[in-house]
Design a protein around this motif. Structure first.
Motif, PDB file in Angstrom:
ATOM      1  N   ARG A 170     -33.500   5.467  65.538  1.00  0.00           N
ATOM      2  CA  ARG A 170     -32.571   4.492  66.131  1.00  0.00           C
ATOM      3  C   ARG A 170     -31.421   5.238  66.754  1.00  0.00           C
ATOM      4  O   ARG A 170     -30.931   6.221  66.220  1.00  0.00           O
ATOM      5  N   GLN A 216     -25.069   4.196  66.947  1.00  0.00           N
ATOM      6  CA  GLN A 216     -24.252   3.064  67.420  1.00  0.00           C
ATOM      7  C   GLN A 216     -23.036   3.523  68.204  1.00  0.00           C
ATOM      8  O   GLN A 216     -22.492   2.785  69.007  1.00  0.00           O
ATOM      9  N   ARG A 275     -21.794   3.655  75.818  1.00  0.00           N
ATOM     10  CA  ARG A 275     -22.369   2.321  76.004  1.00  0.00           C
ATOM     11  C   ARG A 275     -23.280   2.225  77.210  1.00  0.00           C
ATOM     12  O   ARG A 275     -24.171   1.413  77.254  1.00  0.00           O
ATOM     13  N   THR A 325     -31.632   6.045  75.484  1.00  0.00           N
ATOM     14  CA  THR A 325     -31.229   6.930  74.402  1.00  0.00           C
ATOM     15  C   THR A 325     -31.951   8.258  74.566  1.00  0.00           C
ATOM     16  O   THR A 325     -32.828   8.409  75.417  1.00  0.00           O
ATOM     17  N   HIS A 385     -34.334  -2.113  72.851  1.00  0.00           N
ATOM     18  CA  HIS A 385     -34.747  -2.186  71.444  1.00  0.00           C
ATOM     19  C   HIS A 385     -34.400  -3.570  70.897  1.00  0.00           C
ATOM     20  O   HIS A 385     -33.256  -4.008  70.968  1.00  0.00           O
ATOM     21  N   ASP A 421     -34.367  -5.888  67.515  1.00  0.00           N
ATOM     22  CA  ASP A 421     -34.340  -5.698  66.068  1.00  0.00           C
ATOM     23  C   ASP A 421     -34.275  -7.066  65.386  1.00  0.00           C
ATOM     24  O   ASP A 421     -33.237  -7.712  65.376  1.00  0.00           O
ATOM     25  N   ALA A 456     -30.712  -8.371  66.794  1.00  0.00           N
ATOM     26  CA  ALA A 456     -29.905  -7.496  67.661  1.00  0.00           C
ATOM     27  C   ALA A 456     -30.770  -6.969  68.807  1.00  0.00           C
ATOM     28  O   ALA A 456     -31.961  -6.713  68.620  1.00  0.00           O
ATOM     29  N   ARG A 476     -30.628  -4.038  71.899  1.00  0.00           N
ATOM     30  CA  ARG A 476     -29.931  -2.941  72.548  1.00  0.00           C
ATOM     31  C   ARG A 476     -30.659  -2.676  73.861  1.00  0.00           C
ATOM     32  O   ARG A 476     -31.889  -2.562  73.887  1.00  0.00           O
ATOM     33  N   THR A 507     -26.871  -0.154  75.218  1.00  0.00           N
ATOM     34  CA  THR A 507     -25.730  -1.050  75.026  1.00  0.00           C
ATOM     35  C   THR A 507     -26.115  -2.185  74.082  1.00  0.00           C
ATOM     36  O   THR A 507     -27.162  -2.810  74.269  1.00  0.00           O
ATOM     37  N   ASP A 508     -25.258  -2.431  73.121  1.00  0.00           N
ATOM     38  CA  ASP A 508     -25.513  -3.531  72.186  1.00  0.00           C
ATOM     39  C   ASP A 508     -25.194  -4.850  72.877  1.00  0.00           C
ATOM     40  O   ASP A 508     -24.044  -5.132  73.212  1.00  0.00           O
ATOM     41  N   ILE A 515     -25.387  -7.891  71.775  1.00  0.00           N
ATOM     42  CA  ILE A 515     -24.803  -8.952  70.947  1.00  0.00           C
ATOM     43  C   ILE A 515     -23.279  -8.923  71.032  1.00  0.00           C
ATOM     44  O   ILE A 515     -22.629  -9.957  71.088  1.00  0.00           O
ATOM     45  N   THR A 516     -22.741  -7.726  71.068  1.00  0.00           N
ATOM     46  CA  THR A 516     -21.272  -7.631  71.117  1.00  0.00           C
ATOM     47  C   THR A 516     -20.760  -7.409  72.543  1.00  0.00           C
ATOM     48  O   THR A 516     -19.549  -7.352  72.755  1.00  0.00           O
TER      49      THR A 516
END
Lengths: 315, 257
Positions: free
Chosen positions: B10, B13, B17, B22, B29, B31, B84, B86, B90-91, B93-94
């Motif tokens: 993974r 984090q 961003r 990766t 990704h 999750d 979640a 990615r 970049t995440d 969700i946030t």
């Protein structure tokens, strides 16, 4: 597509190409679906706003001009039926007032002018017909160096009390105060109307923008999914409303000008001093010319904020 | 919490961003992702998988299995109800809403119903992603004409969508999706409205983009299509759940690019 259609399309190409280059993105939302009756609504709003503003400005001019003329004015009436005494007291009052420091100037109204004041009701040759003249009070027009204040009026009254006991002192502003108050109320009313109309214009644009957003929701979603930002979408709406507002505003101002000029001409023909003094000056015309511009800016700002607010609810 | 232990490393984090992928080539990704519309039952459940840069994925499944819903998550038309995601490191969700356009520009989308803008010509529809991305007009004309020529529509530059056949609209939609050279191309039944010859041609276009490094995700019913891209990986959805019996998604064969 037929060959004729293809040729027709080719003919349109240049215009469309120019539009695309010149006002990029404006075509994204079809203009007809966006504007509808909006230019006419804006034209009416601008016309009404300009007329209300012109009325407010004219009233303001009339008030300031009249104030400047009347504020420092004091009228002294010598109310005495016997000619000789009236004449003597008036002359003595003139002598006494002249010496006061806050007096800028004075003028005794000539008898002929006084006769002229009552002539419309009683005609001429009264003395010849009745054997006696009408005892019209003698009038003294006094101009003070500043506005007439109660201490100054008291000083005048004191100065003439002994030499002209039958004289009565009146500040011109005091008897015109109700007229001024009414004019100020009208001015406040016209300014309120301007503000209300601005609010109504913003509300109309808000509704139009919301309706256009609803009608073009699919297109907006596609633009979003292609990476378009809220600001880009808002700019399209803002620009379209801007064009509508500029066109409507110009028509509205032209309509307002016709009304204002014709009303101005009618009032001028009345020949009444207070009305005449309300003529618009060049700064007023400049302000009126700014109405469509400010309306356009207001409409664009409203459209932008409405669209941005609505888009925030979309992903 | 992972529903299936993913053996792939993974990403950290705290990494930057906006990196495209990766270090191990991950581009997307998921999750433990679930999606429901309103208060209905979940249309997607417990999705955990990784898409790698430069790979070609087919998404299959019966009608109603959730293919379009999964694609909507991939092209950022929808946020998941849980789990979640990615994307490009970049995440999501946030991620604040204001930063979504930047990610969307890196994903080309071919919608099942084309979703061309009806009052714009084929040229303007295809040019839209470039204009949205702020390209100068002088840099737009050439690429748009080239791509339209490639999909066989060089004589339809000024034609509106209403005057185009279903297959032609499909090709315009594909041209629009790939014009900005996206890092990932997501296509929902892209060959559904074209004949077999054009389907093959479009598939070759997708392969060509894929060879140039674009990750391609194609949702399709057409099983023949799967056989035509031998290196592709297959994601099969069954009633909203990902069936990955071979573990290909979790253990993707490495490929030199």
């Amino acid at each position: 597509m037929s060959e004729a259609d293809t040729l027709a399309d080719a003919g349109k190409w240049r215009v469309r190409d120019w539009r695309r280059l010149g006002v990029r993105g404006a075509e994204l939302i079809p203009q007809t679906r966006m504007s509808g009756p909006m230019p006419w609504v804006i034209a009416i709003m601008v016309a009404m706003t300009a007329i209300a503003l012109a009325a407010g400005l004219a009233l303001g001019n009339a008030i300031s001009l009249a104030r400047a003329e009347i504020e420092g004015g004091v009228t002294i009436q010598v109310i005495e039926p016997r000619d000789e005494i009236r004449e003597r007291e008036a002359a003595a009052a003139v002598d006494a007032i002249k010496r006061l420091p806050h007096v800028a100037g004075l003028r005794r109204v000539p008898q002929a002018e006084l006769d002229g004041l009552i002539e419309p009701w009683l005609g001429t040759g009264i003395a010849a017909a009745t054997g006696a003249a009408i005892p019209v009070p003698s009038l003294i027009d006094v101009r003070l160096k500043g506005p007439a204040t109660p201490p100054q009026l008291a000083a005048i009254e004191k100065a003439i009390a002994k030499v002209a006991p039958s004289a009565k002192v009146d500040a011109q502003s005091s008897w015109l105060r109700p007229v001024f108050d009414a004019m100020v109320s009208l001015q406040v009313l016209s300014i309120s109307l301007v503000l209300l109309l601005a609010g109504a214009l913003a509300a109309a644009v808000l509704l139009a923008a919301r309706s256009a957003l609803g009608a073009n929701r699919d297109i907006i979603e596609i633009v979003h999914l292609l990476g378009g930002t809220d600001t880009q979408v808002a700019r399209v709406f803002q620009r379209s409303i801007g064009f509508d507002a500029a066109g409507g505003g110009t028509v509205g101002l032209a309509l307002a000008m016709v009304v204002i000029l014709s009303l101005g001409r009618r009032f001028a023909s009345l020949g009444a001093g207070l009305v005449d003094s309300g003529a618009l000056v060049w700064t007023d015309w400049l302000l009126l010319a700014l109405v469509p511009l400010l309306s356009t800016l207001l409409a664009m700002l409203t459209a932008r904020l409405t669209v941005l607010h609505a888009l925030r609810k979309m992903l | 919490m992972l529903a299936i232990a993913a053996p792939v490393a993974r990403s950290d984090q705290t990494q930057h961003r906006y990196t495209s992928m990766t270090a191990d080539g991950e581009i997307v990704h998921f999750d433990n992702v679930g999606l429901r519309y309103g208060t209905e039952r979940e249309v997607l459940s417990d999705l955990t998988f990784t898409l790698f840069a430069g790979r070609f994925y087919f998404l299959t499944g019966a009608s109603g299995a959730g293919k379009t819903s999964l694609l909507r998550l991939l092209y950022l038309a929808q946020r998941p109800s849980r789990g979640a995601i990615r994307m490009f490191g970049t995440d999501l969700i946030t991620l604040p809403r204001s930063r979504l356009p930047g990610l969307r520009r890196r994903t080309g989308v071919v919608f099942q119903d084309f979703r061309l803008i009806p009052h714009l010509s084929a040229f303007d529809n295809v040019a839209l992603p470039l204009r949205v991305a702020g390209h100068q007009e002088r840099d737009i004309g050439g690429p748009v004409r080239d791509i339209l020529e490639w999909v066989g529509l060089s004589d339809k530059l000024d034609a509106g969508p209403a005057t185009l056949s279903g297959g032609e609209q499909q090709r315009v939609a594909i041209a629009r999706a790939v014009i900005a050279r996206p890092a990932m191309l997501v296509a929902d039944e892209p060959t559904g409205n074209v004949d077999s010859e054009m389907a093959l041609k479009l598939l070759r276009l997708f392969e060509m983009l894929n060879r140039q490094g674009t990750t391609v995700v194609v949702a399709t019913h057409d099983l023949d299509l799967l056989r035509k891209v031998p290196d592709s990986l297959i994601m099969r959805l069954d009633r909203g759940r990902l069936a990955d019996p071979t573990g290909a998604l979790r253990y993707p064969p490495r490929r030199l690019t």
